[in-house]
Design an enzyme around this catalytic site. Structure first.
Site, PDB file in Angstrom:
ATOM      1  N   HIS A  99      32.763   2.697  35.992  1.00 33.18           N
ATOM      2  CA  HIS A  99      33.465   3.630  35.106  1.00 33.18           C
ATOM      3  C   HIS A  99      32.724   4.965  35.232  1.00 33.18           C
ATOM      4  CE1 HIS A  99      34.018  -0.261  32.981  1.00 33.18           C
ATOM      5  NE2 HIS A  99      35.130   0.225  32.488  1.00 33.18           N
ATOM      6  N   ASP A 102      29.576   5.013  33.291  1.00 31.55           N
ATOM      7  CA  ASP A 102      28.486   4.108  33.690  1.00 31.55           C
ATOM      8  C   ASP A 102      27.517   4.862  34.589  1.00 31.55           C
ATOM      9  OD1 ASP A 102      30.096   2.052  32.680  1.00 31.55           O
ATOM     10  OD2 ASP A 102      30.910   1.578  34.657  1.00 31.55           O
TER      11      ASP A 102
END
Ligand code: XLS
Ligand code: CA
Ligand code: CA
Length: 436
Positions: A99, A102
């Site tokens: 993501h 992340d």
């Protein structure tokens, strides 16, 4: 080196008692004409493996995922890249999934977040050089920040919709930059808590609009891969629009998005929807929509998304049966899974992946045996034999009429009972293949 005490993980065979060795995953072993590694493009999930440290609703981190840097800094973001690449190389994993948030700590201003993503993706690109590690798929986190409390595409706020568009644009740019094969939409908070405040049709149409904008943009920057919907029925929302594969596929067709999208099927989400993992894979396969898999498992005693590493060989054999029948995945097997909270050591990170990879290797071997054995496929084939000739063949060819079928039935009197389903015999065949 971050994982100094961990060796390169090798295949040692089923008799090995070395916890840091594969017992079944032998990448070069030929199964049904192809090396295992080609059937099993494994991916590391950035968020769980490099991020999740054991926090749950009742307690804080148990694992140390600082990798020697201060959390929340760009140094830490880079340390995660170093750790991730060393981890993948030691296990022989060729893909990762991410993501946007992340990768880097999200800043208050999206322009600064985007700058950080650029800096970090440059660093990842450098790391990729000289390795055969690639991005499997990217996605944007449109569920953690409070602005997404009512969803992203389904939010009642047009400004939030635009913010989501900005995140998707950057995540797509980054996916393309890292050579990603796919781009995932997981519904996140695309659902509702109560219909008393919800215009369901408007929200669903808007989700489709956001997806259409994403597809058009993706194609304009040269993204040729698949977009994926990852169905999930609930959690965090009480009801999520991408309930299961059947619902998501119907939604894509209704909105003309089915040529650009496939399914990313997660085991734990399928079971939350009241299906088996195999069910949602089958629905996707027979509709030509099986793209990628989030490899994990739930707990039949718990009603939520536990994201456990898969150890259930029966369930994974049935998964691999569907995957082989589909001719393989265009995507891969992303371990969207986390070690249990009390498994907090560095060895546990590796042993978790060894468990998952070995389980999928076993599943592949057993599914291939099931297909080569042929008894199940033959049984299913024979079960529909009445449609091969006579009135059955006419029905299938679409050459009958309701009146003709009725006349046939009236002349017959009463049909014989259909042939036995032989479920117990077939379950015995599966056990024999698994354990004999
Ligand atoms: C959460 C989902 C999520 C997606 C990617 O339940 O599994 O992690 O895979 O956003
Ligand atoms: Ca997932
Ligand atoms: Ca999940």
């Amino acid at each position: 080196m971050i994982f100094e005490n961990i060796p390169v993980i090798k295949y040692e065979g089923a008799e090995s008692k070395n916890p840091l060795a594969f017992k079944f995953y032998d990448p070069e072993k030929i199964v049904m004409g192809k090396p295992m590694k080609e059937y099993l493009p494994f991916a590391m999930a950035w968020w769980h493996n490099l991020g999740a440290a054991g926090t749950d609703m009742f307690g804080r981190d148990t694992a140390d995922k600082s990798f020697g840097a201060e959390k929340g800094t760009m140094e830490h973001a880079k340390a995660k890249v170093d750790a991730g690449f060393e981890f993948m190389q030691k296990l022989g994993i060729k893909y990762f999934c991410f993501h946007d948030v992340d990768l880097v700590p999200e800043a208050d201003d999206i322009n600064e977040t985007n700058r950080r993503i650029d800096e970090l993706s440059d660093y990842i690109l450098e790391k990729m050089q000289g390795t055969d590690i690639k991005c499997l798929w990217g996605t944007a986190n449109m569920f953690s920040n409070p602005r997404y409390m009512n969803g992203a595409g389904s939010s009642n706020s047009a400004d939030v919709f635009c913010f989501a568009a900005a995140q998707i644009k950057k995540a797509l740019d980054t996916t393309v930059k890292l050579g990603g094969k796919g781009y995932v939409f997981w519904g996140g908070r695309e659902g509702y808590e109560t219909l008393l405040n919800t215009d369901m049709k408007f929200e669903q149409d808007n989700i489709a609009r956001l997806m259409r904008y994403a597809v058009d943009y993706g194609r304009s920057i040269g993204f040729t891969g698949d977009f994926y919907i990852e169905p999930k029925p609930k959690e965090p929302m009480k009801h999520q629009y991408d309930f299961d594969a059947a619902t998501a596929i119907a939604f894509l067709r209704q909105h003309g998005l089915d040529k650009d999208f496939k399914m990313n099927i997660e085991a734990n989400h399928a079971t939350l929807a009241g299906h088996t993992f195999q069910h949602d894979l089958r629905v996707s396969r027979i509709n030509g929509m099986l793209g990628s898999v989030d490899a994990n498992q739930g707990d039949y005693l718990l009603g939520w998304d536990t994201d456990e590493f898969p150890y259930d060989v029966y369930e994974v054999t049935m998964c691999m049966y569907e995957v082989i029948k589909a001719g393989g995945l265009t995507g891969g097997f992303n371990f969207d899974a986390k070690s249990r909270r009390p498994s907090y050591t560095v060895e546990d990170m590796f042993e978790s992946y060894i468990l998952g990879m070995d389980t999928f290797a076993l599943g592949l071997i057993k599914a291939a045996k099931l297909i080569e054995d042929g008894r199940i496929d033959k049984f299913v084939e024979d079960r529909y034999a009445s449609y091969k000739s006579g009135i059955g063949a006419k029905i299938v060819a679409g050459e009958a009429s309701l009146a003709e079928l009725a006349a046939y039935a009236c002349e017959m009197g009463a049909p014989e009972l259909p042939s036995s389903g032989k479920q117990e015999r077939l379950e015995g065949v599966v056990n024999q293949i698994l354990f004999a």
